[in-house]
Write a protein that holds these residues in place. Structure first.
Motif, short mmCIF file in Angstrom:
data_model
loop_
_atom_site.label_atom_id
_atom_site.label_comp_id
_atom_site.label_asym_id
_atom_site.label_seq_id
_atom_site.Cartn_x
_atom_site.Cartn_y
_atom_site.Cartn_z
N SER A 31 -1.90 -7.94 -3.76
CA SER A 31 -1.51 -6.62 -3.24
C SER A 31 -0.57 -6.76 -2.06
CB SER A 31 -2.75 -5.82 -2.83
OG SER A 31 -3.56 -5.54 -3.94
N ASN A 32 -0.84 -7.74 -1.21
CA ASN A 32 0.01 -7.96 -0.04
C ASN A 32 1.43 -8.36 -0.46
OD1 ASN A 32 0.56 -8.31 2.81
ND2 ASN A 32 0.51 -10.51 2.42
N ALA A 33 1.54 -9.25 -1.43
CA ALA A 33 2.85 -9.70 -1.89
C ALA A 33 3.63 -8.55 -2.54
CB ALA A 33 2.70 -10.85 -2.88
N LEU A 34 2.96 -7.78 -3.38
CA LEU A 34 3.63 -6.66 -4.06
C LEU A 34 4.04 -5.57 -3.07
CD1 LEU A 34 1.32 -6.49 -7.17
CD2 LEU A 34 3.77 -6.93 -7.24
N PHE A 35 3.16 -5.28 -2.10
CA PHE A 35 3.49 -4.26 -1.09
C PHE A 35 4.64 -4.71 -0.21
CE2 PHE A 35 3.09 -2.64 3.23
CZ PHE A 35 3.22 -1.28 3.01
N THR A 36 4.57 -5.92 0.30
CA THR A 36 5.61 -6.43 1.20
C THR A 36 6.97 -6.38 0.55
OG1 THR A 36 4.01 -7.92 2.24
CG2 THR A 36 6.33 -8.41 2.57
N SER A 63 -0.50 3.06 -2.76
CA SER A 63 -1.69 2.55 -3.45
C SER A 63 -1.85 1.04 -3.21
CB SER A 63 -1.60 2.84 -4.94
OG SER A 63 -1.61 4.23 -5.19
N LEU A 64 -0.75 0.32 -3.17
CA LEU A 64 -0.81 -1.11 -2.90
C LEU A 64 -1.33 -1.37 -1.49
CD1 LEU A 64 2.56 -2.30 -4.50
CD2 LEU A 64 0.24 -2.93 -5.25
N TYR A 65 -0.91 -0.54 -0.54
CA TYR A 65 -1.38 -0.66 0.83
C TYR A 65 -2.90 -0.41 0.90
CZ TYR A 65 -1.50 -0.04 5.93
OH TYR A 65 -1.78 -0.16 7.27
N VAL A 66 -3.34 0.66 0.24
CA VAL A 66 -4.76 0.99 0.23
C VAL A 66 -5.56 -0.12 -0.47
CG1 VAL A 66 -6.50 2.58 -0.69
CG2 VAL A 66 -4.42 3.48 0.37
N ASP A 67 -5.01 -0.66 -1.55
CA ASP A 67 -5.70 -1.72 -2.28
C ASP A 67 -5.87 -2.95 -1.40
OD1 ASP A 67 -6.81 -2.42 -4.96
OD2 ASP A 67 -5.39 -4.07 -4.76
N LEU A 68 -4.88 -3.24 -0.56
CA LEU A 68 -4.99 -4.36 0.38
C LEU A 68 -6.13 -4.11 1.37
CD1 LEU A 68 -4.07 -6.98 1.70
CD2 LEU A 68 -2.25 -5.70 2.85
#
Length: 264
Positions: A31-36, A63-68
């Motif tokens: 999630s961190n990689a996809l969000f960044t 959603s990626l941020y929340v998932d992290l």
């Protein structure tokens, strides 16, 4: 519940929790990689800006941020409960001296089961010397495993009482897991999330190798997910996406109105 379990059962439970934590760390890394990649690179933002996919992209990014956040809090948790699969819960289990004794025996047996090859001619005296050497090596390795776990337990309160983790708990409780009317800000920045992740990874790696015997290099997982995220978002950025202006003009034409660039 845990108080009625044997030391070996508690150790088995600790292993199951640690294996679960491995999956949560993998999830946080992904999630961190996809969000960044989508939040801080201009190519994807420029590609979707003022297009019909912009709103959907924003929701995916959020959603990626929340998932992290969720992945990190699944790992770090709060006050340990018997049914939790969190770092606090596993540290509580491993703090038991009887569990540490069971871990030492488990680590000793694990070391002794490693295959060894003797290429010389069969010689009972040499084989006896080799077996004695293996036994001493296993005893020493088992002692080292317990020493490392005790070291992790001693330093755990510093991680457990981290102010950033407390802010994360507030963010989860009041803005993610529940909806409240509390207007006070949670104070969590993206850099806080990455800091918690970077501090958490070595702890989980140490637990994996010493308690379960599994050697995991999460830094390699991070590199792999950075590559995957780059590949994914580069292809998303290629588009082409219908702009809101084009969509508005097409809608007006379909309705028989004038095709203008105005968006109502």
């Amino acid at each position: 519940m845990d108080s009625h379990m044997s030391a070996h059962d508690k150790l088995a439970k600790a292993k199951r929790i640690i294996e679960s934590l491995q999956g949560d760390v993998d999830r946080a890394i992904a999630s961190n990689a996809l969000f960044t990649r989508c939040a801080f690179k201009n190519d994807i933002n420029n590609a979707v800006n003022n297009t019909m996919v912009a709103h959907g992209f924003t929701r995916v990014r959020e959603s990626l941020y929340v998932d992290l956040v969720v992945a990190l809090m699944r790992i770090r948790g709060g006050e340990p409960r018997d049914d939790d699969a969190t770092l606090p819960a596993v540290m509580k289990l491993l703090s038991d001296k009887d569990v540490q004794a069971a871990l030492r025996e488990d680590a000793r047996k694990r070391r002794l089961t490693r295959p060894h090859v003797y290429l010389g001619k069969p010689d009972p005296k040499i084989e006896s010397i080799i077996e004695e050497s293996r036994r001493k090596s296993a005893e020493k390795s088992a002692d080292e495993v317990v020493r490392k776990i005790r070291s992790a337990i001693r330093t755990w309160p510093r991680h457990e009482n981290d102010e950033i983790v407390k802010k994360l708990c507030k963010l989860r409780n009041k803005h993610v897991a529940h909806s409240t009317l509390d207007p006070s800000p949670h104070g969590v920045r993206y850099s806080d999330l990455t800091l918690v992740l970077s501090k958490t990874i070595p702890i989980v790696e140490k637990l994996l190798v010493n308690v379960t015997g599994v050697q995991i290099n999460f830094s390699e997982s991070g590199k792999i997910w950075q590559t995957r995220a780059g590949y994914f978002w580069r292809h998303v950025a290629k588009g082409p996406f219908e702009t809101r202006v084009a969509r508005s003009m097409a809608t007006r034409r379909k309705r028989g109105g004038r095709a203008t660039a105005r968006i109502d």
